[in-house]
Design a protein around this motif. Structure first.
Motif, PDB file in Angstrom:
ATOM      1  N   ALA A   1       0.826  -1.207   0.000  1.00 30.32           N
ATOM      2  CA  ALA A   1       0.000   0.000   0.000  1.00 30.32           C
ATOM      3  C   ALA A   1       0.860   1.257   0.000  1.00 30.32           C
ATOM      4  N   LEU A   2       1.923   1.241   0.775  1.00 26.02           N
ATOM      5  CA  LEU A   2       2.776   2.428   0.851  1.00 26.02           C
ATOM      6  C   LEU A   2       3.620   2.622  -0.400  1.00 26.02           C
ATOM      7  N   SER A   3       4.001   1.543  -1.047  1.00 29.28           N
ATOM      8  CA  SER A   3       4.879   1.675  -2.206  1.00 29.28           C
ATOM      9  C   SER A   3       4.132   1.910  -3.514  1.00 29.28           C
ATOM     10  N   MET A   4       2.834   1.645  -3.560  1.00 30.73           N
ATOM     11  CA  MET A   4       2.088   1.732  -4.807  1.00 30.73           C
ATOM     12  C   MET A   4       1.297   3.016  -4.996  1.00 30.73           C
TER      13      MET A   4
ATOM     14  N   VAL B   1     -10.232   2.685   7.474  1.00 33.44           N
ATOM     15  CA  VAL B   1      -9.569   1.395   7.679  1.00 33.44           C
ATOM     16  C   VAL B   1      -9.435   0.723   6.315  1.00 33.44           C
ATOM     17  N   VAL B   2      -8.206   0.376   5.958  1.00 30.90           N
ATOM     18  CA  VAL B   2      -7.934  -0.343   4.715  1.00 30.90           C
ATOM     19  C   VAL B   2      -7.494  -1.749   5.104  1.00 30.90           C
ATOM     20  N   ALA B   3      -8.307  -2.728   4.793  1.00 33.18           N
ATOM     21  CA  ALA B   3      -7.977  -4.122   5.105  1.00 33.18           C
ATOM     22  C   ALA B   3      -7.375  -4.743   3.845  1.00 33.18           C
ATOM     23  N   MET B   4      -6.072  -4.957   3.875  1.00 32.49           N
ATOM     24  CA  MET B   4      -5.345  -5.435   2.698  1.00 32.49           C
ATOM     25  C   MET B   4      -5.650  -6.888   2.348  1.00 32.49           C
ATOM     26  N   ARG B   5      -5.755  -7.711   3.343  1.00 29.79           N
ATOM     27  CA  ARG B   5      -5.891  -9.141   3.097  1.00 29.79           C
ATOM     28  C   ARG B   5      -6.970  -9.712   4.012  1.00 29.79           C
TER      29      ARG B   5
ATOM     30  N   TYR C   1      -6.879 -10.135  -7.231  1.00 31.27           N
ATOM     31  CA  TYR C   1      -6.231  -9.856  -8.504  1.00 31.27           C
ATOM     32  C   TYR C   1      -4.870  -9.221  -8.250  1.00 31.27           C
ATOM     33  N   VAL C   2      -3.931 -10.049  -7.855  1.00 32.85           N
ATOM     34  CA  VAL C   2      -2.641  -9.565  -7.375  1.00 32.85           C
ATOM     35  C   VAL C   2      -1.664  -9.418  -8.535  1.00 32.85           C
ATOM     36  N   THR C   3      -1.660  -8.224  -9.094  1.00 33.39           N
ATOM     37  CA  THR C   3      -0.649  -7.852 -10.074  1.00 33.39           C
ATOM     38  C   THR C   3      -0.188  -6.450  -9.728  1.00 33.39           C
ATOM     39  N   ARG C   4       0.991  -6.110 -10.115  1.00 30.23           N
ATOM     40  CA  ARG C   4       1.523  -4.774  -9.828  1.00 30.23           C
ATOM     41  C   ARG C   4       0.602  -3.698 -10.408  1.00 30.23           C
ATOM     42  N   ARG C   5       0.165  -3.894 -11.643  1.00 31.73           N
ATOM     43  CA  ARG C   5      -0.683  -2.887 -12.282  1.00 31.73           C
ATOM     44  C   ARG C   5      -1.985  -2.686 -11.506  1.00 31.73           C
TER      45      ARG C   5
ATOM     46  N   GLY D   1      -3.240   0.719  -9.408  1.00 28.96           N
ATOM     47  CA  GLY D   1      -4.545   1.340  -9.620  1.00 28.96           C
ATOM     48  C   GLY D   1      -5.370   1.408  -8.350  1.00 28.96           C
ATOM     49  N   TYR D   2      -5.412   0.296  -7.591  1.00 32.51           N
ATOM     50  CA  TYR D   2      -6.187   0.279  -6.346  1.00 32.51           C
ATOM     51  C   TYR D   2      -5.727   1.373  -5.404  1.00 32.51           C
ATOM     52  N   PHE D   3      -4.423   1.453  -5.191  1.00 27.85           N
ATOM     53  CA  PHE D   3      -3.928   2.378  -4.183  1.00 27.85           C
ATOM     54  C   PHE D   3      -3.874   3.814  -4.677  1.00 27.85           C
ATOM     55  N   ARG D   4      -3.702   4.028  -5.972  1.00 27.92           N
ATOM     56  CA  ARG D   4      -3.798   5.386  -6.505  1.00 27.92           C
ATOM     57  C   ARG D   4      -5.219   5.900  -6.261  1.00 27.92           C
ATOM     58  N   GLN D   5      -6.215   5.053  -6.558  1.00 30.61           N
ATOM     59  CA  GLN D   5      -7.598   5.459  -6.339  1.00 30.61           C
ATOM     60  C   GLN D   5      -7.917   5.597  -4.852  1.00 30.61           C
TER      61      GLN D   5
END
Length: 120
Positions: free
Chosen positions: A15-18, A53-57, A90-94, A98-102
């Protein structure tokens, strides 16, 4: 006072890097918790003062009993527009970019009262 955001289960700092979280400096205090929280007590302590709250997994469950223990005015308990979704795999870098930019766009707009994405 800054709005607080907890990012749960980000053990890889995805989340922090994307996304450009630095744009939130002063407006939103973002903290990440890298390990899964093992008990409802730990979850309540970690997110009790957070408006976001952002629940990553799927490793941190949010049963009704946990939500009932949050403070009376906590957003997941009171807002009619809280949307809880299961893990989206849907675990891809792209996709993560997109998820974290939004997510950052949404979090930026929320305190200003001008939501970017509204449902319904």
């Amino acid at each position: 006072m800054a709005l607080r955001c907890a990012v749960l289960d980000d053990y890889q700092d995805i989340a922090l890097s994307m996304a450009a979280w630095s744009s939130q400096a002063g407006a939103v205090d973002v903290r990440t918790l890298r390990r899964p929280l093992g008990s409802e007590d730990e979850v309540v302590a970690a997110i009790g003062d957070c408006g976001i709250v952002v629940a990553m997994r799927e490793r941190t469950p949010f049963p009704a009993s946990l939500l009932a223990r949050l403070p009376a005015g906590h957003p997941p308990r009171t807002l009619p527009n809280v949307l809880a979704l299961p893990h989206l795999g849907y675990v891809t870098r792209r996709n993560y970019e997109g998820y974290f930019r939004q997510a950052v766009e949404d979090i930026t707009a929320f305190p200003a009262g001008s939501p970017v994405r509204e449902l319904g």
